[in-house]
Design an enzyme around this catalytic site. Structure first.
Site, PDB file in Angstrom:
ATOM      1  N   ASP A 170      19.358  -5.646  -0.965  1.00 16.56           N
ATOM      2  CA  ASP A 170      18.694  -4.350  -1.168  1.00 16.56           C
ATOM      3  C   ASP A 170      18.750  -3.502   0.092  1.00 16.56           C
ATOM      4  O   ASP A 170      18.370  -2.336   0.073  1.00 16.56           O
ATOM      5  CB  ASP A 170      17.238  -4.543  -1.618  1.00 16.56           C
ATOM      6  CG  ASP A 170      16.458  -5.464  -0.689  1.00 16.56           C
ATOM      7  OD1 ASP A 170      16.821  -6.646  -0.597  1.00 16.56           O
ATOM      8  OD2 ASP A 170      15.515  -4.991  -0.042  1.00 16.56           O
TER       9      ASP A 170
ATOM     10  N   ASP B  36       0.813  -1.221   0.000  1.00 15.84           N
ATOM     11  CA  ASP B  36       0.000   0.000   0.000  1.00 15.84           C
ATOM     12  C   ASP B  36       0.846   1.270   0.000  1.00 15.84           C
ATOM     13  O   ASP B  36       0.307   2.380  -0.009  1.00 15.84           O
ATOM     14  CB  ASP B  36      -0.951   0.007   1.207  1.00 15.84           C
ATOM     15  CG  ASP B  36      -0.204  -0.084   2.534  1.00 15.84           C
ATOM     16  OD1 ASP B  36       1.043  -0.085   2.526  1.00 15.84           O
ATOM     17  OD2 ASP B  36      -0.867  -0.146   3.582  1.00 15.84           O
TER      18      ASP B  36
HETATM   19  P1  AMP Z   1      12.027  -4.012   3.180  1.00 13.60           P
HETATM   20  O1  AMP Z   1      11.683  -5.354   3.741  1.00 13.60           O
HETATM   21  O2  AMP Z   1      11.524  -2.867   4.003  1.00 13.60           O
HETATM   22  O3  AMP Z   1      13.461  -3.892   2.833  1.00 13.60           O
HETATM   23  O4  AMP Z   1      11.220  -3.893   1.837  1.00 13.60           O
HETATM   24  C1  AMP Z   1      11.416  -4.733   0.749  1.00 13.60           C
HETATM   25  C2  AMP Z   1      10.680  -4.218  -0.456  1.00 13.60           C
HETATM   26  O5  AMP Z   1       9.281  -4.161  -0.226  1.00 13.60           O
HETATM   27  C3  AMP Z   1      11.084  -2.819  -0.873  1.00 13.60           C
HETATM   28  O6  AMP Z   1      11.019  -2.763  -2.264  1.00 13.60           O
HETATM   29  C4  AMP Z   1      10.015  -1.974  -0.240  1.00 13.60           C
HETATM   30  O7  AMP Z   1       9.864  -0.729  -0.862  1.00 13.60           O
HETATM   31  C5  AMP Z   1       8.807  -2.837  -0.422  1.00 13.60           C
HETATM   32  N1  AMP Z   1       7.754  -2.543   0.556  1.00 13.60           N
HETATM   33  C6  AMP Z   1       7.807  -2.785   1.882  1.00 13.60           C
HETATM   34  N2  AMP Z   1       6.675  -2.392   2.475  1.00 13.60           N
HETATM   35  C7  AMP Z   1       5.869  -1.887   1.512  1.00 13.60           C
HETATM   36  C8  AMP Z   1       4.560  -1.328   1.505  1.00 13.60           C
HETATM   37  N3  AMP Z   1       3.832  -1.207   2.609  1.00 13.60           N
HETATM   38  N4  AMP Z   1       4.078  -0.924   0.317  1.00 13.60           N
HETATM   39  C9  AMP Z   1       4.787  -1.056  -0.806  1.00 13.60           C
HETATM   40  N5  AMP Z   1       6.012  -1.586  -0.866  1.00 13.60           N
HETATM   41  C10 AMP Z   1       6.559  -1.998   0.289  1.00 13.60           C
HETATM   42 MG    MG Z   2      14.568  -2.254   2.633  1.00 15.01          MG
END
Ligand code: AMP
Ligand code: MG
Length: 500
Positions: free
Chosen positions: A252, A125
Site C-alpha cells: 500500500d 483517529d
Molecule cells: P501507513 O502505515 O501510514 O502506511 O498507514 C497504514 C494504514 O493505516 C493506512 O490505511 C492509513 O490511512 C491508516 N492510518 C494510519 N494512521 C492512521 C490514523 N491516525 N487514523 C486513521 N487511519 C490511520
Molecule cells: Mg501508507
C-alpha cells in the site's frame, strides 16, 4: 484584502466508479496555524501565494474550509503490511481535495493528510501529530531536491488540537502533492474481491494518467506491469545510491507512478551498514537497506497477480507472461544499480566493464562496512579526489575516513584511477558528474529530530535552516558545515517510529 485561493481543480479520479473511494469532508480543527508553506511548489502549481497565506488559505490547509472545485474523497486500497495481507486499508487519515495541472501541464493530486476520520480509519483517529508532519515535509522536499521521484509537501499546519499517541501531542496536517496516490494496494483491493471490472478501469486510468504511450500497446496490462516495474527499479536503485531507507515498503506504500510515498519510519543511513533498519516496528528487519530491492520485486509480483486476468484469457499463458516480467527484475535492477553507482564514481556505463565495475563498487562498500564510514561523506570526499592522478591532499582526506582500511582503500583508489583511463570525457567533467551525484547534505535523522523538538517549542527556525540547506544538496554552502556532519554518539537517533 487578499484574493481567495483559486486552485482550478480538474478532478478525474473522483469521476471514476465510486467503488474506488468514499466522499468525505475533512473534519474542522480548533485553532490552525501555518508551520510552513512551500512557495516554490505553490508557484509551480499556479497557486497564488498571498492567497494561500491568508486566513482563507489557512482554513483550507487545515480542513476548515473547502476550496471551490474540490471534490474531497478518501481512496480505497488494501495491502500487504510487513508481508501480511490486509484486505481493507484505504485513506484512514488522508483526504484528496482534487487534482490540479501545473505549469508544465502535469497533473497533481492535492491531499490533506491528518484531516480527520474517514470510512477507512478503522481504529485510528484520522489525525497526525506535528512530528511526523514535519518529518515528511523535510524529507520529501529533500528527496525532490536530490532528484528522487517523490510526493511533495505543499504546506504544513498545526491544528491547535491534541492527538493521543503514547502521550498527548500537538496535531498537524500536511498538504501532500503527488503525481497520483494510486498504489499497488489500490489494485489489490479490487483484485482480492474478484472485481476485474474495477481492476480494468483502474489500469486504463493509470495508463492514461501515467503511461499514455501504452494506450496503443497490444497487451497494455502486461506492458503496464513492465513499466511500473521499471519505475520501481529505478526508484529503489536511486534510494540505494543515496542511502535512503524507506522503512515501510508495504504494497500500500508502493506507488504505481514510481514515487517515494509514505515517509513514516524512513531515514538516511549515516554509517554505512547494509543491515540498517530504523523502524521500531520492523522486528524482522524485513525492510532493511539491503532488502529494499528484493522487496520491490515482491511488491511487483503482487501487482502482477492483480493484472493476470487482463494479461491473457488463458490463465497459464497469463501467468507465464507475468512471471517472465518478474523474473527479469534482478537483471534490470543490477543494471540500474550500476548506473547509479558508476555515476557516483564518475564512470560511464560500459557494457564490457559491468562485471569489473560491480566489483569495484562492492570493494568500496566492503571497505566502508569494515571502517563503519559515513555513507554520504565517503562518496562526497571521493568526489573531490582527482580521477586522473594521485593528489596527496584530497587522497589523504579520503584515507582518513578509513582508519585501519587505508591499505585497502589506497589499492582501491589505484583501481578506480585505472578504470578512469577508459573514460573519454575530461577529468573535470567526471568530477562535476560525481559532485552532482554525491550529495554534501542529506536530511540526517538527528537534524530532523532537532527540527521537530524545536517545533514542539514553537521554534521553527531549525526546520527553516534545515530546509534551506537541503534545497541544494549537491552544493557546499558556507555556514552549514554542521549539517554535513554525522551525529555525535549522543545525537544518534536509534529508531524512527511509524507516523500513526
Ligand atoms: P501507513 O502505515 O501510514 O502506511 O498507514 C497504514 C494504514 O493505516 C493506512 O490505511 C492509513 O490511512 C491508516 N492510518 C494510519 N494512521 C492512521 C490514523 N491516525 N487514523 C486513521 N487511519 C490511520
Ligand atoms: Mg501508507
Amino acid at each position: 484584502m487578499n484574493p481567495s485561493p483559486e486552485f482550478n481543480f480538474d478532478n478525474t479520479y473522483a469521476g471514476l466508479s465510486d467503488k474506488l473511494f468514499s466522499r468525505q469532508q475533512p473534519t474542522p480543527v480548533s485553532k490552525p496555524a501555518m508551520i510552513k508553506l512551500n512557495k516554490a511548489l505553490a508557484e509551480q502549481l499556479n497557486l497564488n501565494i498571498d492567497a494561500l497565506q491568508s486566513d482563507e488559505g489557512l482554513a483550507i490547509f487545515s480542513g476548515n474550509s473547502i476550496p471551490s472545485g474540490a471534490d474531497p474523497i478518501a481512496m480505497a486500497y488494501a495491502g500487504h503490511q510487513f508481508g501480511n495481507w490486509v484486505p481493507q486499508l484505504g485513506d484512514g487519515r488522508a483526504i484528496l481535495l482534487g487534482e490540479v495541472i501545473d505549469r508544465h501541464g502535469t497533473r497533481f493530486d492535492i491531499q490533506l493528510k491528518g484531516a480527520g476520520p474517514t470510512p477507512y480509519s478503522r481504529n485510528g483517529d484520522g489525525r497526525s501529530a506535528i512530528g511526523p508532519v514535519i518529518r515528511e515535509y523535510i524529507v520529501s522536499e529533500a528527496m525532490a531536491a536530490l532528484g528522487v521521484p517523490t510526493t511533495r509537501a505543499l504546506c504544513a499546519v498545526s491544528t491547535g488540537d491534541s492527538v493521543r499517541r503514547e502521550s498527548m501531542l500537538p496535531g498537524g496536517i500536511l498538504a501532500r502533492v503527488a503525481r497520483s496516490h494510486i498504489r499497488v494496494g489500490t489494485f489489490q483491493f479490487f483484485a482480492a474481491r474478484s472485481d476485474i471490472e474495477s481492476v480494468k478501469l483502474l489500469t486504463d486510468y493509470v495508463i492514461s494518467r501515467h503511461y499514455p504511450d501504452l494506450k496503443q500497446s497490444d497487451n497494455s496490462a502486461l506492458d503496464f506491469l513492465k513499466a511500473v516495474m521499471q519505475k520501481q527499479i529505478s526508484l529503489v536503485a536511486q534510494w540505494q545510491s543515496i542511502g535512503f531507507i524507506h522503512g515501510v515498503m508495504n504494497t500500500d506504500n508502493a506507488s504505481v507512478a514510481g514515487l517515494t510515498i509514505d515517509y513514516g519510519p524512513c531515514a538516511f543511513m549515516d554509517t554505512y551498514d547494509p543491515e540498517t533498519v530504523f523502524s521500531s516496528i520492523d522486528h524482522a528487519s524485513r525492510y532493511a537497506y539491503q532488502n529494499q530491492p528484493a522487496i520491490a520485486q515482491w511488491n511487483m509480483a503482487n501487482l502482477a497477480q492483480c493484472l493476470l486476468p487482463l494479461i491473457n484469457e488463458d490463465e497459464k499463458k497469463s501467468l507465464d507472461a507475468a512471471q517472465q516480467v518478474i523474473d527479469s527484475y534482478p537483471e534490470q535492477y543490477t543494471a540500474a544499480y550500476l548506473q547509479h553507482f558508476n555515476t557516483k564514481l564518475g564512470l560511464s556505463l560500459q557494457q564490457q566493464q559491468s562485471t569489473a565495475d560491480m566489483d569495484l563498487v562492492s570493494s568500496l562498500l566492503k571497505c566502508m562496512t569494515a571502517a563503519k564510514s559515513d555513507f554520504t561523506n565517503t562518496f562526497r570526499t571521493l568526489s573531490k579526489c582527482d580521477p586522473g592522478k594521485v593528489n596527496d591532499s584530497t587522497d589523504t582526506q579520503l584515507l582518513a575516513i578509513f582508519d585501519d582500511q587505508t591499505d585497502q582503500i589506497r589499492d582501491w583508489l589505484r583501481r578506480w584511477r585505472e578504470r578512469h583511463t577508459l573514460e573519454t570525457n575530461s577529468a573535470a567533467e567526471r568530477t562535476a558528474i560525481m559532485q552532482q551525484s554525491n550529495p554534501a547534505y542529506i536530511p540526517r535523522n538527528h537534524r530532523i529530530e532537532e527540527a521537530i523538538q524545536a517545533a514542539l517549542r514553537n521554534d521553527y527556525a531549525p526546520m527553516e535552516k534545515l530546509s534551506t540547506v537541503l534545497a541544494s544538496p549537491y552544493e557546499e554552502q558556507s555556514g552549514f558545515d554542521e549539517y554535513a556532519k554525522p551525529p555525535a554518539e549522543e545525537e544518534i537517533v536509534k529508531a524512527t517510529f511509524c507516523g500513526t
